[in-house]
Design a protein around this motif. Structure first.
Motif, PDB file in Angstrom:
ATOM      1  N   ILE A  67      43.822  26.940  37.321  1.00 21.72           N
ATOM      2  CA  ILE A  67      42.701  27.808  37.686  1.00 21.72           C
ATOM      3  C   ILE A  67      41.990  27.222  38.901  1.00 21.72           C
ATOM      4  O   ILE A  67      41.745  26.015  38.971  1.00 21.72           O
ATOM      5  CB  ILE A  67      41.738  28.040  36.504  1.00 21.72           C
ATOM      6  N   ASP A  68      41.718  28.069  39.879  1.00 26.05           N
ATOM      7  CA  ASP A  68      41.039  27.643  41.096  1.00 26.05           C
ATOM      8  C   ASP A  68      39.525  27.736  40.957  1.00 26.05           C
ATOM      9  O   ASP A  68      38.805  26.902  41.489  1.00 26.05           O
ATOM     10  CB  ASP A  68      41.475  28.497  42.291  1.00 26.05           C
ATOM     11  N   HIS A  69      39.061  28.785  40.242  1.00 21.98           N
ATOM     12  CA  HIS A  69      37.619  29.037  40.238  1.00 21.98           C
ATOM     13  C   HIS A  69      37.252  29.968  39.086  1.00 21.98           C
ATOM     14  O   HIS A  69      38.016  30.864  38.749  1.00 21.98           O
ATOM     15  CB  HIS A  69      37.234  29.686  41.575  1.00 21.98           C
ATOM     16  N   VAL A  70      36.086  29.739  38.502  1.00 21.84           N
ATOM     17  CA  VAL A  70      35.532  30.625  37.477  1.00 21.84           C
ATOM     18  C   VAL A  70      34.127  31.002  37.905  1.00 21.84           C
ATOM     19  O   VAL A  70      33.361  30.141  38.333  1.00 21.84           O
ATOM     20  CB  VAL A  70      35.470  29.932  36.088  1.00 21.84           C
ATOM     21  N   GLU A  71      33.794  32.282  37.795  1.00 20.54           N
ATOM     22  CA  GLU A  71      32.435  32.752  38.099  1.00 20.54           C
ATOM     23  C   GLU A  71      31.915  33.597  36.952  1.00 20.54           C
ATOM     24  O   GLU A  71      32.685  34.297  36.297  1.00 20.54           O
ATOM     25  CB  GLU A  71      32.433  33.620  39.359  1.00 20.54           C
ATOM     26  N   GLY A  72      30.621  33.552  36.729  1.00 19.24           N
ATOM     27  CA  GLY A  72      29.948  34.458  35.808  1.00 19.24           C
ATOM     28  C   GLY A  72      30.037  34.120  34.339  1.00 19.24           C
ATOM     29  O   GLY A  72      29.605  34.912  33.505  1.00 19.24           O
ATOM     30  N   TYR A  73      30.591  32.968  34.023  1.00 18.21           N
ATOM     31  CA  TYR A  73      30.819  32.643  32.610  1.00 18.21           C
ATOM     32  C   TYR A  73      29.516  32.562  31.818  1.00 18.21           C
ATOM     33  O   TYR A  73      29.429  33.071  30.709  1.00 18.21           O
ATOM     34  CB  TYR A  73      31.598  31.325  32.492  1.00 18.21           C
ATOM     35  N   ARG A  74      28.529  31.940  32.392  1.00 20.92           N
ATOM     36  CA  ARG A  74      27.277  31.715  31.659  1.00 20.92           C
ATOM     37  C   ARG A  74      26.620  33.011  31.198  1.00 20.92           C
ATOM     38  O   ARG A  74      26.240  33.148  30.049  1.00 20.92           O
ATOM     39  CB  ARG A  74      26.296  30.907  32.490  1.00 20.92           C
ATOM     40  N   GLY A  76      28.017  36.056  31.092  1.00 21.03           N
ATOM     41  CA  GLY A  76      28.959  36.838  30.299  1.00 21.03           C
ATOM     42  C   GLY A  76      29.006  38.322  30.596  1.00 21.03           C
ATOM     43  O   GLY A  76      29.591  39.084  29.842  1.00 21.03           O
ATOM     44  N   LYS A  77      28.417  38.738  31.714  1.00 18.30           N
ATOM     45  CA  LYS A  77      28.488  40.158  32.075  1.00 18.30           C
ATOM     46  C   LYS A  77      29.785  40.467  32.824  1.00 18.30           C
ATOM     47  O   LYS A  77      30.377  41.518  32.656  1.00 18.30           O
ATOM     48  CB  LYS A  77      27.295  40.574  32.934  1.00 18.30           C
ATOM     49  N   TRP A  78      30.184  39.528  33.687  1.00 17.57           N
ATOM     50  CA  TRP A  78      31.407  39.686  34.474  1.00 17.57           C
ATOM     51  C   TRP A  78      31.943  38.280  34.713  1.00 17.57           C
ATOM     52  O   TRP A  78      31.381  37.524  35.481  1.00 17.57           O
ATOM     53  CB  TRP A  78      31.089  40.377  35.771  1.00 17.57           C
ATOM     54  N   VAL A  79      33.030  37.950  34.050  1.00 19.52           N
ATOM     55  CA  VAL A  79      33.670  36.657  34.255  1.00 19.52           C
ATOM     56  C   VAL A  79      34.889  36.874  35.133  1.00 19.52           C
ATOM     57  O   VAL A  79      35.738  37.723  34.845  1.00 19.52           O
ATOM     58  CB  VAL A  79      34.078  35.983  32.921  1.00 19.52           C
ATOM     59  N   LEU A  80      34.945  36.122  36.213  1.00 20.96           N
ATOM     60  CA  LEU A  80      36.068  36.171  37.132  1.00 20.96           C
ATOM     61  C   LEU A  80      36.852  34.871  36.989  1.00 20.96           C
ATOM     62  O   LEU A  80      36.273  33.788  37.110  1.00 20.96           O
ATOM     63  CB  LEU A  80      35.560  36.340  38.560  1.00 20.96           C
ATOM     64  N   LEU A  81      38.139  34.999  36.707  1.00 19.56           N
ATOM     65  CA  LEU A  81      39.038  33.846  36.630  1.00 19.56           C
ATOM     66  C   LEU A  81      39.997  33.939  37.809  1.00 19.56           C
ATOM     67  O   LEU A  81      40.796  34.873  37.892  1.00 19.56           O
ATOM     68  CB  LEU A  81      39.834  33.861  35.317  1.00 19.56           C
ATOM     69  N   ASP A  82      39.914  32.979  38.723  1.00 20.20           N
ATOM     70  CA  ASP A  82      40.722  33.000  39.943  1.00 20.20           C
ATOM     71  C   ASP A  82      41.855  31.991  39.810  1.00 20.20           C
ATOM     72  O   ASP A  82      41.621  30.784  39.767  1.00 20.20           O
ATOM     73  CB  ASP A  82      39.832  32.673  41.137  1.00 20.20           C
ATOM     74  N   PHE A  83      43.077  32.501  39.736  1.00 21.65           N
ATOM     75  CA  PHE A  83      44.273  31.660  39.673  1.00 21.65           C
ATOM     76  C   PHE A  83      45.060  31.718  40.981  1.00 21.65           C
ATOM     77  O   PHE A  83      46.251  31.455  41.001  1.00 21.65           O
ATOM     78  CB  PHE A  83      45.173  32.100  38.508  1.00 21.65           C
ATOM     79  N   GLY A  84      44.415  32.096  42.066  1.00 18.62           N
ATOM     80  CA  GLY A  84      45.098  32.193  43.361  1.00 18.62           C
ATOM     81  C   GLY A  84      45.747  33.556  43.523  1.00 18.62           C
ATOM     82  O   GLY A  84      45.099  34.509  43.937  1.00 18.62           O
TER      83      GLY A  84
END
Length: 119
Positions: A67-74, A76-84
């Motif tokens: 995984i390169d990057h995670v956004e929005g986890y805290r 929990g409205k929109w979690v983005l998981l960036d795997f490239g």
């Protein structure tokens, strides 16, 4: 099938295992230089969104993706998981309706979600 296409199927399958709603795979190769595939799905609450994101991340990292990057986890409205080459969007239903990524990326080809090959 490319590795990113197969991993998109695994991500969709993992999301479905956690009862994600409206799981979609968009092939955005050729219309985005950032990534190859989006997996978009909905959860019913912040807790549900985080549970889906956790499970998807676990399943993909177990299959060798980093995984390169995670956004929005805290929140929990929109979690983005960036795997490239693969980006997963796990959104609460109201966020998904508001941002309507499927319309925004309307030129993308929607890929049928199927059970990925074992392995």
């Amino acid at each position: 099938m490319t590795e990113s296409a197969e991993m998109a199927q695994w991500a969709a399958f993992a999301a479905d295992e956690k009862k994600a709603r409206e799981v979609r795979i968009l092939d955005i190769r050729g219309i985005s230089g950032v990534t190859d595939y989006f997996v978009i799905c909905s959860g019913t609450s912040g807790t549900h969104v985080r549970a889906i994101a956790d499970h998807v991340e676990k399943q993909l990292t177990e299959r060798g993706l980093k995984i390169d990057h995670v956004e929005g986890y805290r929140n929990g409205k929109w979690v983005l998981l960036d795997f490239g080459d693969l980006v997963i969007h796990v959104m609460q239903e109201d966020e998904r309706a508001f941002y309507n990524l499927e319309r925004l990326w309307g030129d993308a080809v929607e890929v049928a979600v199927r059970t990925p090959a074992a392995g």
